[in-house]
Each structure stands twice: as structure tokens, then as C-alpha cells.
Scaffold this active site. Structure first.
Site, PDB file in Angstrom:
ATOM      1  N   CYS A  57      53.934  51.195  27.694  1.00  0.00           N
ATOM      2  CA  CYS A  57      53.919  49.997  27.007  1.00  0.00           C
ATOM      3  C   CYS A  57      54.938  49.516  26.126  1.00  0.00           C
ATOM      4  O   CYS A  57      55.393  50.483  25.282  1.00  0.00           O
ATOM      5  CB  CYS A  57      52.578  49.899  25.957  1.00  0.00           C
ATOM      6  SG  CYS A  57      51.295  50.130  26.651  1.00  0.00           S
ATOM      7  N   SER A 103      47.857  40.951  20.998  1.00  0.00           N
ATOM      8  CA  SER A 103      48.538  42.027  20.555  1.00  0.00           C
ATOM      9  C   SER A 103      48.530  41.879  18.691  1.00  0.00           C
ATOM     10  O   SER A 103      49.338  40.926  18.108  1.00  0.00           O
ATOM     11  CB  SER A 103      50.298  42.009  20.847  1.00  0.00           C
ATOM     12  OG  SER A 103      50.288  42.262  22.100  1.00  0.00           O
ATOM     13  N   LEU A 104      47.641  42.413  18.300  1.00  0.00           N
ATOM     14  CA  LEU A 104      47.327  42.387  16.820  1.00  0.00           C
ATOM     15  C   LEU A 104      48.289  43.268  15.960  1.00  0.00           C
ATOM     16  O   LEU A 104      49.064  42.866  14.973  1.00  0.00           O
ATOM     17  CB  LEU A 104      45.897  42.691  16.476  1.00  0.00           C
ATOM     18  CG  LEU A 104      45.398  42.251  15.306  1.00  0.00           C
ATOM     19  CD1 LEU A 104      45.617  40.607  14.965  1.00  0.00           C
ATOM     20  CD2 LEU A 104      44.063  42.557  14.976  1.00  0.00           C
ATOM     21  N   HIS A 105      48.211  44.589  16.090  1.00  0.00           N
ATOM     22  CA  HIS A 105      48.870  45.752  15.509  1.00  0.00           C
ATOM     23  C   HIS A 105      48.818  45.777  13.943  1.00  0.00           C
ATOM     24  O   HIS A 105      49.437  46.908  13.589  1.00  0.00           O
ATOM     25  CB  HIS A 105      50.193  45.419  15.836  1.00  0.00           C
ATOM     26  CG  HIS A 105      50.450  45.450  17.715  1.00  0.00           C
ATOM     27  ND1 HIS A 105      49.747  46.511  18.351  1.00  0.00           N
ATOM     28  CD2 HIS A 105      51.459  44.757  18.177  1.00  0.00           C
ATOM     29  CE1 HIS A 105      50.348  46.081  19.604  1.00  0.00           C
ATOM     30  NE2 HIS A 105      50.873  45.232  19.599  1.00  0.00           N
ATOM     31  N   GLY A 136      58.498  39.786  28.421  1.00  0.00           N
ATOM     32  CA  GLY A 136      58.304  38.426  28.130  1.00  0.00           C
ATOM     33  C   GLY A 136      56.994  37.853  27.576  1.00  0.00           C
ATOM     34  O   GLY A 136      56.150  39.041  27.330  1.00  0.00           O
ATOM     35  N   GLU A 137      56.945  36.826  26.880  1.00  0.00           N
ATOM     36  CA  GLU A 137      55.728  36.385  26.232  1.00  0.00           C
ATOM     37  C   GLU A 137      55.136  35.415  27.232  1.00  0.00           C
ATOM     38  O   GLU A 137      55.621  34.397  27.277  1.00  0.00           O
ATOM     39  CB  GLU A 137      55.913  35.688  24.988  1.00  0.00           C
ATOM     40  CG  GLU A 137      54.735  34.903  24.287  1.00  0.00           C
ATOM     41  CD  GLU A 137      53.667  35.714  24.296  1.00  0.00           C
ATOM     42  OE1 GLU A 137      53.328  36.791  23.671  1.00  0.00           O
ATOM     43  OE2 GLU A 137      52.438  34.991  24.813  1.00  0.00           O
ATOM     44  N   CYS A 194      62.988  38.200  26.401  1.00  0.00           N
ATOM     45  CA  CYS A 194      61.862  37.767  25.343  1.00  0.00           C
ATOM     46  C   CYS A 194      62.335  37.045  24.042  1.00  0.00           C
ATOM     47  O   CYS A 194      63.331  37.641  23.394  1.00  0.00           O
ATOM     48  CB  CYS A 194      60.995  38.819  25.171  1.00  0.00           C
ATOM     49  SG  CYS A 194      59.341  38.311  24.339  1.00  0.00           S
ATOM     50  N   ASN A 212      55.001  53.620  21.595  1.00  0.00           N
ATOM     51  CA  ASN A 212      55.717  54.333  22.024  1.00  0.00           C
ATOM     52  C   ASN A 212      57.349  54.160  21.481  1.00  0.00           C
ATOM     53  O   ASN A 212      57.647  53.116  21.034  1.00  0.00           O
ATOM     54  CB  ASN A 212      55.891  53.869  23.532  1.00  0.00           C
ATOM     55  CG  ASN A 212      54.953  54.279  24.444  1.00  0.00           C
ATOM     56  OD1 ASN A 212      54.754  55.671  24.568  1.00  0.00           O
ATOM     57  ND2 ASN A 212      54.108  53.278  24.877  1.00  0.00           N
ATOM     58  N   GLU A 219      61.816  44.319  35.343  1.00  0.00           N
ATOM     59  CA  GLU A 219      60.911  45.703  35.713  1.00  0.00           C
ATOM     60  C   GLU A 219      59.476  45.257  35.804  1.00  0.00           C
ATOM     61  O   GLU A 219      58.995  44.400  35.151  1.00  0.00           O
ATOM     62  CB  GLU A 219      61.180  46.468  34.646  1.00  0.00           C
ATOM     63  CG  GLU A 219      62.441  47.177  34.413  1.00  0.00           C
ATOM     64  CD  GLU A 219      62.634  48.312  33.418  1.00  0.00           C
ATOM     65  OE1 GLU A 219      63.695  49.028  33.575  1.00  0.00           O
ATOM     66  OE2 GLU A 219      61.830  48.510  32.526  1.00  0.00           O
ATOM     67  N   SER A 238      48.267  39.171  28.119  1.00  0.00           N
ATOM     68  CA  SER A 238      48.462  39.638  26.792  1.00  0.00           C
ATOM     69  C   SER A 238      49.524  38.706  25.843  1.00  0.00           C
ATOM     70  O   SER A 238      50.506  38.210  26.454  1.00  0.00           O
ATOM     71  CB  SER A 238      49.051  41.013  27.032  1.00  0.00           C
ATOM     72  OG  SER A 238      49.225  41.568  25.688  1.00  0.00           O
ATOM     73  N   CYS A 280      51.876  45.899  36.024  1.00  0.00           N
ATOM     74  CA  CYS A 280      52.076  45.304  34.909  1.00  0.00           C
ATOM     75  C   CYS A 280      53.312  44.316  35.133  1.00  0.00           C
ATOM     76  O   CYS A 280      54.263  44.904  35.482  1.00  0.00           O
ATOM     77  CB  CYS A 280      52.456  46.254  34.026  1.00  0.00           C
ATOM     78  SG  CYS A 280      53.047  45.741  32.439  1.00  0.00           S
TER      79      CYS A 280
HETATM   80  N1  SAH Z   1      54.453  39.424  24.811  1.00  0.00           N
HETATM   81  C1  SAH Z   1      53.137  40.018  25.151  1.00  0.00           C
HETATM   82  C2  SAH Z   1      53.116  40.981  26.477  1.00  0.00           C
HETATM   83  C3  SAH Z   1      54.065  41.895  26.556  1.00  0.00           C
HETATM   84  S1  SAH Z   1      54.042  43.254  25.452  1.00  0.00           S
HETATM   85  C4  SAH Z   1      52.473  40.391  24.008  1.00  0.00           C
HETATM   86  O1  SAH Z   1      53.084  40.638  23.017  1.00  0.00           O
HETATM   87  O2  SAH Z   1      51.279  40.813  24.128  1.00  0.00           O
HETATM   88  C5  SAH Z   1      52.621  44.301  26.171  1.00  0.00           C
HETATM   89  C6  SAH Z   1      51.838  45.024  25.136  1.00  0.00           C
HETATM   90  O3  SAH Z   1      52.791  46.352  24.791  1.00  0.00           O
HETATM   91  C7  SAH Z   1      51.549  44.272  23.793  1.00  0.00           C
HETATM   92  O4  SAH Z   1      50.383  44.674  23.326  1.00  0.00           O
HETATM   93  C8  SAH Z   1      52.756  44.667  22.835  1.00  0.00           C
HETATM   94  O5  SAH Z   1      52.399  44.880  21.348  1.00  0.00           O
HETATM   95  C9  SAH Z   1      52.780  46.357  23.457  1.00  0.00           C
HETATM   96  N2  SAH Z   1      53.950  47.017  22.900  1.00  0.00           N
HETATM   97  C10 SAH Z   1      55.247  46.593  22.995  1.00  0.00           C
HETATM   98  N3  SAH Z   1      56.258  47.535  22.485  1.00  0.00           N
HETATM   99  C11 SAH Z   1      55.249  48.617  22.279  1.00  0.00           C
HETATM  100  C12 SAH Z   1      55.657  49.857  21.920  1.00  0.00           C
HETATM  101  N4  SAH Z   1      56.772  50.415  21.655  1.00  0.00           N
HETATM  102  N5  SAH Z   1      54.620  50.934  21.861  1.00  0.00           N
HETATM  103  C13 SAH Z   1      53.362  50.558  22.198  1.00  0.00           C
HETATM  104  N6  SAH Z   1      52.938  49.476  22.624  1.00  0.00           N
HETATM  105  C14 SAH Z   1      53.776  48.457  22.564  1.00  0.00           C
END
Ligand code: SAH
Length: 339
Positions: free
Chosen positions: A331, A212-214, A157-158, A110, A288, A90, A189, A103
Site C-alpha cells: 500500500c 482513506s481515513l487515517h 492516483g485518486e 496524483c 509502509n 504500476e 478507494s 490493484c
Molecule cells: N487515492 C486513493 C487510492 C490510492 S491509495 C486513496 O487515497 O484512497 C490506496 C490506499 O493506500 C489508501 O488507503 C492510501 O491511504 C493507502 N496508503 C498510501 N500510502 C500508504 C503507506 N505508505 N502505507 C500504508 N498505506 C498507504
């Protein structure tokens, strides 16, 4: 057969020489592929018929078939492409006031296993090649008859787990004779593959790095993202500091807010402590919800409080607009296949 979009200009020049052709043929082919965006060697009318035949024997141009295309209420479009080996990926097109953003996916599936992401739980199949990555951009531009100005590696993917191909794709996207899109308009990312962040800092590419810190503690981050067990927060932030020092580029930290998980003011305070003094920006994403996912979206009130706390304490933070959520194009909602 080899995908002709997998070659850098230098490599294609060598390839031409190896089949007894002049290197400038590579420049002509690049012009057809990346400026004219032709789908067939026969359209390369300044090449002799014999050369076109030779090329057809040895290479493909890699034109994706669109298996499915959906449009969200906000105009976001999601493509499911057939990548020509039976697999599908996608890609999402978003329209902003400053132009079109795409994107792109970097792998089929992944390996990272982030608990909140829809790409988790479907098997990893393989890396995409550089040509397969950029074909997503070309296919969307051709389909919509537009010029894309921003690329984010935030699809499936990463990207740093497919390092060589992603860096090659970035160089092709950026090259004046390639897609000619400024490196500052390209974001990569990563979930935080520390050694690759150090490596990327040495590449002399001016792209934006998103992390992607979170979460702000190792315990919480590891519970959301298994990669944190290998590369904990301190090591990740050290690599980010090195990246900033070497590239002088601001890092963007992604922080997806999940209710009762990482959305309270304690988390915001801790985030300020971690990022204080760094050349960075925080992108807050209302998480999401995915099917059977453990996390639910934080409330708008909490998200705004979180943002205000960061901004009031010297960390620039914005809330990411939610685009395409009604077609599962937001996302973390992308999948390898529409199952
Ligand atoms: N593997 C990479 C790029 C793909 S994800 C990474 O981890 O950064 C792209 C972005 O979407 C990342 O910041 C990821 O953490 C975020 N993401 C993944 N699932 C999500 C969700 N359910 N809600 C919001 N952001 C999400």
C-alpha cells in the site's frame, strides 16, 4: 488513433453505425476484446477483411508493453507498464485464497499530496482513460494466464479525481459482455472527495467504497492529507452515511497506523465515536515507510491493541496482510515510474 477499449458497448454500436456497419458488430468486437482478449484486429476472424482493415485504420487495441515485472517472496507481482505514450504506471497482482486480486492505477501521478504515500512528490501527468485502466487487468490476465476475480482501485492516483473514466471502467469491468466481474468484487478507494462520493452513490453500481481515513481529528488528518482542508472529517462522514443509505453497501475505512502519530488508544476511542452505528468495517494497515517519509510503522503490539479496542467496542476491524513489501508493491508504495 482512438483506443477501442474506451467505448462502452452502446457507444461502440453507435460508432459501428456511423461507419456503415451493423450494431451487432460491436458485440462481436466486445467478445474478441473481453472474452478472447485478442491483441490484434486480424484475430477477429468473424469480421470481414474489409472491416478489419477499417478498424485498423481508425483504432488501436491498446496492448501494454511490460517494462518490468517483479515477484515478491509471498507471490505478489508488480508490473510496470508502458502506457504507450512514454509514460509508465504500476499495477499489482495479489493471490488470496479466494482468487486473484489486482490493484489498478487510475492516473499517471496524483494530485492529492498525502504525506505518507510514494505517489506524492512526483508530478501529476494525466488521467488514464477507461480503456487504459482496464488494460491493466487484461494485460496481467494474459501475461499470467489467469482469471482475476477482484479489482481494487488502490494503485496510483485518486480514482474520484478521474471520475468519468473510472466509472466507465467499472461499468466495462462489470458488464456481462465486458470483463464480467461482479460489482461487489470491485473496490474504489478515495482520499475523500466529498462531492464525488455523493455522485457515486447515485450511479447505481454495487461496488465497495473504501475511504482513506487515517486520522480522527481534523488537525491530524490535515497534517497527513491536505485534502482534509477542503473536505473535513464531518463532511466526509456525512457523505459516507448518504452513500450507505443510498446503496445499502458497507463502507470500508482504511486506517494506516504510524508510530506515535495515530496509533494510540485515544485515537481508537475517537474512531469508535466517529464510526459508531455506521454500516462499516475498518481495515488497519501497518503504514509502509517510504523513502524520506515522515512516518514509521506502528509496533505489532499497538496495532493489535488498536484492533482489539475497535472490535471490543462494536466496530469490526481487521489488520490488512502486508503483501509485496519486499518489492515495494505494498500500500502506498506504487510510483509512476521506477526511478
Ligand atoms: N487515492 C486513493 C487510492 C490510492 S491509495 C486513496 O487515497 O484512497 C490506496 C490506499 O493506500 C489508501 O488507503 C492510501 O491511504 C493507502 N496508503 C498510501 N500510502 C500508504 C503507506 N505508505 N502505507 C500504508 N498505506 C498507504
Amino acid at each position: 488513433m482512438k483506443n477501442i477499449k474506451d467505448y462502452s458497448l452502446e457507444e461502440l454500436k453507435q460508432e459501428m453505425q456511423s461507419i456503415g456497419e451493423k450494431p451487432f458488430r460491436a458485440e462481436q468486437i466486445f467478445q474478441w476484446l473481453y472474452q478472447e482478449k485478442v491483441k490484434d484486429f486480424d484475430e477477429m476472424t468473424n469480421l470481414s477483411l474489409t472491416l478489419r482493415e477499417k478498424l485498423k485504420q481508425a483504432y488501436t487495441i491498446c496492448n501494454y508493453n511490460i517494462l518490468k515485472k517483479q515477484e515478491a517472496k509471498d507471490g505478489t507481482k508488480k508490473y510496470l507498464f508502458d502506457v504507450l505514450d512514454g509514460n509508465a504506471i504500476e499495477t499489482v497482482l495479489m493471490k488470496y485464497h479466494h482468487g486473484y486480486s489486482i490493484c489498478v492505477s487510475s492516473q499517471i501521478g496524483c494530485k492529492m499530496g498525502c504525506k505518507f504515500c510514494a505517489s506524492t512528490g512526483i508530478n501529476f501527468i494525466r488521467n488514464l482513460s477507461a480503456g487504459e485502466i482496464i488494460e491493466q487487468i487484461i494485460a496481467v490476465e494474459q501475461d499470467e494466464n489467469i482469471r482475476i476475480s477482484n479489482i481494487v482501485f488502490m494503485g496510483i492516483g485518486e480514482p474520484l479525481d478521474n471520475y468519468e473514466n473510472v466509472v466507465k471502467a467499472i461499468r466495462l469491468i462489470n458488464h456481462p459482455k465486458g470483463l464480467n466481474i461482479g460489482a461487489r468484487h470491485i473496490s474504489v478507494s478515495t482520499s475523500g472527495l466529498v462531492p464525488k462520493i455523493y455522485q457515486l452513490a447515485e450511479e447505481n453500481i454495487q461496488c465497495t467504497l473504501s475511504i482513506s481515513l487515517h486520522a480522527t481529528t481534523n488537525q491530524k488528518r490535515s497534517s497527513m492529507m491536505p485534502v482534509n482542508n477542503s473536505y473535513p472529517i464531518e463532511e466526509l462522514l456525512q457523505a459516507c452515511k448518504d452513500y450507505i443509505a443510498k446503496t445499502n453497501r458497507r463502507i470500508s475505512f482504511e486506517y494506516a497506523l504510524a508510530k506515535d502519530n495515530n496509533d494510540n488508544l485515544e485515537d481508537a476511542k475517537q474512531l469508535v465515536k466517529l464510526l459508531k452505528g455506521m454500516l462499516c468495517h475498518v481495515n488497519l494497515i501497518p503504514i509502509n515507510q517510504i523513502e524520506n517519509g515522515a512516518y514509521t510503522k506502528a509496533t505489532n503490539e499497538n496495532i493489535m491493541k488498536f484492533r482489539d479496542y475497535l472490535n471490543d467496542h462494536g466496530i469490526v476491524a481487521t489488520i490488512r496482510r502486508e503483501l509485496g513489501s519486499d518489492i515495494e508493491a505494498a500500500c502506498g508504495q506504487l510510483r509512476r515510474k521506477n526511478l
